[in-house]
Design a protein around this motif. Structure first.
Motif, PDB file in Angstrom:
ATOM      1  N   VAL A 114       2.915   1.596   2.422  1.00 43.52           N
ATOM      2  CA  VAL A 114       3.228   2.118   1.096  1.00 43.52           C
ATOM      3  C   VAL A 114       4.390   3.088   1.226  1.00 43.52           C
ATOM      4  O   VAL A 114       4.263   4.146   1.855  1.00 43.52           O
ATOM      5  N   THR A 115       5.519   2.740   0.629  1.00 45.54           N
ATOM      6  CA  THR A 115       6.731   3.554   0.766  1.00 45.54           C
ATOM      7  C   THR A 115       7.154   4.233  -0.527  1.00 45.54           C
ATOM      8  O   THR A 115       8.113   5.010  -0.523  1.00 45.54           O
ATOM      9  N   ASP A 116       6.473   3.914  -1.641  1.00 38.15           N
ATOM     10  CA  ASP A 116       6.923   4.451  -2.929  1.00 38.15           C
ATOM     11  C   ASP A 116       5.833   5.248  -3.639  1.00 38.15           C
ATOM     12  O   ASP A 116       5.824   5.344  -4.862  1.00 38.15           O
ATOM     13  N   ALA A 117       4.887   5.822  -2.889  1.00 35.25           N
ATOM     14  CA  ALA A 117       3.839   6.625  -3.519  1.00 35.25           C
ATOM     15  C   ALA A 117       4.450   7.878  -4.141  1.00 35.25           C
ATOM     16  O   ALA A 117       5.398   8.459  -3.613  1.00 35.25           O
ATOM     17  N   GLY A 118       3.881   8.280  -5.281  1.00 34.25           N
ATOM     18  CA  GLY A 118       4.362   9.460  -5.979  1.00 34.25           C
ATOM     19  C   GLY A 118       3.246  10.445  -6.236  1.00 34.25           C
ATOM     20  O   GLY A 118       2.525  10.848  -5.328  1.00 34.25           O
ATOM     21  N   GLY A 119       3.086  10.823  -7.516  1.00 37.27           N
ATOM     22  CA  GLY A 119       2.087  11.813  -7.870  1.00 37.27           C
ATOM     23  C   GLY A 119       0.686  11.263  -8.029  1.00 37.27           C
ATOM     24  O   GLY A 119      -0.215  11.988  -8.454  1.00 37.27           O
ATOM     25  N   GLU A 120       0.474   9.995  -7.695  1.00 32.61           N
ATOM     26  CA  GLU A 120      -0.857   9.414  -7.815  1.00 32.61           C
ATOM     27  C   GLU A 120      -1.822  10.089  -6.843  1.00 32.61           C
ATOM     28  O   GLU A 120      -1.451  10.543  -5.773  1.00 32.61           O
ATOM     29  N   THR A 121      -3.089  10.124  -7.230  1.00 32.07           N
ATOM     30  CA  THR A 121      -4.113  10.647  -6.327  1.00 32.07           C
ATOM     31  C   THR A 121      -5.061   9.555  -5.856  1.00 32.07           C
ATOM     32  O   THR A 121      -5.926   9.806  -5.018  1.00 32.07           O
ATOM     33  N   ALA A 122      -4.925   8.351  -6.409  1.00 30.10           N
ATOM     34  CA  ALA A 122      -5.724   7.206  -5.964  1.00 30.10           C
ATOM     35  C   ALA A 122      -4.879   5.959  -6.130  1.00 30.10           C
ATOM     36  O   ALA A 122      -3.964   5.913  -6.957  1.00 30.10           O
ATOM     37  N   MET A 123      -5.191   4.928  -5.340  1.00 28.20           N
ATOM     38  CA  MET A 123      -4.376   3.718  -5.366  1.00 28.20           C
ATOM     39  C   MET A 123      -5.194   2.520  -4.897  1.00 28.20           C
ATOM     40  O   MET A 123      -5.999   2.629  -3.972  1.00 28.20           O
ATOM     41  N   VAL A 124      -4.993   1.384  -5.589  1.00 32.69           N
ATOM     42  CA  VAL A 124      -5.433   0.106  -5.043  1.00 32.69           C
ATOM     43  C   VAL A 124      -4.390  -0.281  -4.005  1.00 32.69           C
ATOM     44  O   VAL A 124      -3.267  -0.653  -4.339  1.00 32.69           O
ATOM     45  N   LEU A 125      -4.734  -0.150  -2.749  1.00 34.11           N
ATOM     46  CA  LEU A 125      -3.773  -0.401  -1.676  1.00 34.11           C
ATOM     47  C   LEU A 125      -3.535  -1.894  -1.474  1.00 34.11           C
ATOM     48  O   LEU A 125      -2.407  -2.349  -1.348  1.00 34.11           O
ATOM     49  N   ALA A 126      -4.621  -2.654  -1.431  1.00 32.47           N
ATOM     50  CA  ALA A 126      -4.517  -4.088  -1.148  1.00 32.47           C
ATOM     51  C   ALA A 126      -5.739  -4.783  -1.696  1.00 32.47           C
ATOM     52  O   ALA A 126      -6.727  -4.139  -2.099  1.00 32.47           O
ATOM     53  N   GLU A 127      -5.667  -6.096  -1.736  1.00 31.99           N
ATOM     54  CA  GLU A 127      -6.826  -6.871  -2.145  1.00 31.99           C
ATOM     55  C   GLU A 127      -6.909  -8.142  -1.312  1.00 31.99           C
ATOM     56  O   GLU A 127      -5.906  -8.690  -0.865  1.00 31.99           O
ATOM     57  N   LEU A 128      -8.132  -8.596  -1.093  1.00 29.30           N
ATOM     58  CA  LEU A 128      -8.413  -9.908  -0.541  1.00 29.30           C
ATOM     59  C   LEU A 128      -8.903 -10.767  -1.693  1.00 29.30           C
ATOM     60  O   LEU A 128      -9.806 -10.351  -2.433  1.00 29.30           O
ATOM     61  N   TYR A 129      -8.307 -11.941  -1.878  1.00 30.32           N
ATOM     62  CA  TYR A 129      -8.707 -12.766  -3.014  1.00 30.32           C
ATOM     63  C   TYR A 129      -8.755 -14.238  -2.607  1.00 30.32           C
ATOM     64  O   TYR A 129      -8.065 -14.680  -1.687  1.00 30.32           O
ATOM     65  N   ARG A 130      -9.611 -14.992  -3.306  1.00 28.40           N
ATOM     66  CA  ARG A 130      -9.800 -16.403  -2.992  1.00 28.40           C
ATOM     67  C   ARG A 130      -8.607 -17.217  -3.473  1.00 28.40           C
ATOM     68  O   ARG A 130      -8.080 -17.007  -4.555  1.00 28.40           O
ATOM     69  N   ARG A 131      -8.240 -18.202  -2.661  1.00 31.35           N
ATOM     70  CA  ARG A 131      -7.180 -19.113  -3.070  1.00 31.35           C
ATOM     71  C   ARG A 131      -7.274 -20.393  -2.244  1.00 31.35           C
ATOM     72  O   ARG A 131      -7.294 -20.347  -1.015  1.00 31.35           O
ATOM     73  N   ALA A 132      -7.382 -21.537  -2.950  1.00 33.68           N
ATOM     74  CA  ALA A 132      -7.351 -22.867  -2.336  1.00 33.68           C
ATOM     75  C   ALA A 132      -8.378 -23.008  -1.218  1.00 33.68           C
ATOM     76  O   ALA A 132      -8.106 -23.581  -0.163  1.00 33.68           O
ATOM     77  N   GLY A 133      -9.589 -22.490  -1.452  1.00 29.18           N
ATOM     78  CA  GLY A 133     -10.655 -22.611  -0.474  1.00 29.18           C
ATOM     79  C   GLY A 133     -10.602 -21.596   0.646  1.00 29.18           C
ATOM     80  O   GLY A 133     -11.483 -21.585   1.509  1.00 29.18           O
ATOM     81  N   GLY A 134      -9.588 -20.736   0.671  1.00 29.97           N
ATOM     82  CA  GLY A 134      -9.475 -19.711   1.698  1.00 29.97           C
ATOM     83  C   GLY A 134      -9.318 -18.332   1.083  1.00 29.97           C
ATOM     84  O   GLY A 134      -9.675 -18.093  -0.072  1.00 29.97           O
TER      85      GLY A 134
END
Length: 483
Positions: A114-134
């Motif tokens: 993460v290179t553009d964080a600002g005044g936020e105090t919480a963040m969704v950093l990443a997600e794992l999500y289903r796609r095409a059976g994987g």
């Protein structure tokens, strides 16, 4: 991996490292984008998901470690969010903020710095999500200045705060200093082992979307004597469902846009219209290969989802994932080389779908556009700045497709993600010379957009911009296949 980027990860037990010194939580989301209840949040007070799929292992030298067993995640769960929050200060103060996934042998399979964080105090950093059976890993980077509480509420979590916490937040807000708001349990007198999360309340119904200027309103079938709205050029029976009640106000379709001499990418064909009700698989045969605009309007207050189906009848990348009431929007889809487009639709209520040539998309100009929902916009002029004001509460994702030098109208160039945020925003995006597709991939809410600082196109003077056939005069007709 840059913000907005994604890639497949092996479907094996992964270890994830979140750096540095953050509080970490994991949210399990269904296709509605919300948790099912308290059990779908993993954090320091509940470090193991009931399914055992995700475990919070602890912290070592400022790095929090998670273990995610992807094969153990329940079928109902389609996304797993990795969330970080700062106890003190803002995320811009966190050194080397990152999330990284490792295979069992220690190989790094995905990393997002993460290179553009600002005044936020919480963040969704990443997600794992289903796609095409994987499973895929996406670098998200969506921050919240109202802390973990605001992030949680956006995903269906009711955060309980005692009076002292509320007073602290109010005092900090008055001082205009960002403060992380931790998840805190309620404090009843005889509580034992309190749980800091509560099942979400029933969401309030959002207001009906405004009508677009010049659009032809949708009307359910009505008796011959039913009055036509004065602003409608002609009555359009849209949904064709006899049992559907006539709505007081229904989102109109987008008006077809005439193609102009400034757009030459993609084939021109007669629009195709399909109506139906509830879930369906829609098949269109005989379309020219390449990008098209899918204009979708639904009357109802349930979940809306749409995916293209591959030749193996598997879901492709999501075109829409929304819980908006009376959803409407324009989506960007790609017709395969065989000219057969198959779309899986999940909807509750009557709907209308139109497939339009890319040239029918709305042009960006210095005059302000006002609409809501996802959209496909075309930029044909010289360099400019896109000024956009978004008033929704959910995702705003904007991608650019720069077509200069891309000579294959059956494909799209690699997209550039320029906005990936949550909540109300004011954005200014620099645009290169046209032709450029500006794709509002996610925009569950009203928005306004216009061009600023528009320069003349460098090729206008020599007439190098080629012309296309007017849609209304297109000679080819879409061959209707089995629907």
């Amino acid at each position: 991996m840059i913000k907005g980027g994604n890639g497949f990860v092996p479907t094996v037990p992964l270890r994830l490292a979140v750096r540095n010194g953050l509080d970490v939580a994991v949210l399990f989301l269904t296709e509605t984008g919300r948790v099912r209840g308290d059990g779908d949040i993993v954090f320091h007070g509940a470090p193991i998901h009931p399914s055992g799929a995700v475990r919070l292992l602890g912290e070592e030298s400022g790095t929090v470690w998670l273990e995610a067993g992807l094969t153990a995640i329940e079928d109902e769960i389609v996304r797993v969010l990795v969330v970080g929050s700062a106890e003190v200060g803002a995320l811009r103060d966190v050194d080397e903020l990152s999330v990284e996934a490792f295979a069992p042998d220690g190989t790094s399979v995905a990393r997002y710095d993460v290179t553009d964080a600002g005044g936020e105090t919480a963040m969704v950093l990443a997600e794992l999500y289903r796609r095409a059976g994987g499973w895929k890993f996406r670098a998200v980077g969506q921050g919240y200045v109202n802390g973990l509480a605001g992030l949680a509420r956006d995903h269906g979590v009711d955060v309980a705060e005692d009076a002292q916490a509320q007073a602290h937040v109010q005092a900090q807000a008055q001082a205009e200093a960002p403060v992380p708001v931790p998840f805190q349990p309620p404090a009843p007198a005889a509580a034992s082992g309190p749980v800091p999360f509560h099942a979400p309340p029933a969401p309030s119904a959002p207001s009906a979307p405004p009508a677009a200027p010049g659009a032809v309103p949708f009307h359910a079938p009505a008796p011959a004597a039913a009055p036509i709205q004065p602003s409608a050029p002609a009555p359009v029976p849209v949904f064709g469902v006899p049992s559907a009640p006539a709505p007081a106000a229904v989102a109109p379709p987008f008006p077809p846009q005439p193609s102009g001499p400034d757009w030459a990418f993609g084939a021109v064909f007669e629009p195709y219209t399909k109506t139906g009700r509830d879930n369906d698989v829609i098949t269109l045969n005989g379309l020219p290969p390449g990008p098209v605009v899918v204009d979708l309007s639904i009357r109802g207050d349930g979940y809306t989802g749409m995916w293209p189906l591959t030749r193996f009848n598997k879901e492709g990348d999501t075109l829409v994932n929304s819980t908006e009431e009376n959803f409407r929007g324009r989506l960007l889809a790609l017709v395969p080389g065989n000219g057969r487009l198959r779309l899986q639709l999940k909807a509750e209520g009557p709907w209308q779908l139109q497939v339009l040539p890319l040239a029918a998309a709305t042009r960006l100009t210095e005059e302000e556009l006002e609409f809501r929902g996802p959209d496909v916009l075309l930029h044909t002029g010289g360099t400019a700045d896109l000024a956009l004001r978004y008033r929704g509460d959910d995702n705003l994702i904007i991608n650019l497709y720069e077509l200069e030098g891309h000579d294959d109208p059956a494909t799209l160039p690699r997209d550039e993600n320029v906005v990936n945020e949550i909540g109300k925003r004011r954005e200014t995006v620099p645009l290169p010379e046209g032709p450029v597709i500006v794709h509002l991939e996610r925009a569950d809410g009203p928005w306004r957009a216009r061009l600023k600082h528009l320069e003349p196109h460098s090729r206008q003077s020599d007439g190098a911009l080629s012309q296309v056939t007017d849609i209304g005069k297109a000679k080819g007709r879409l061959r209707r296949g089995t629907h």
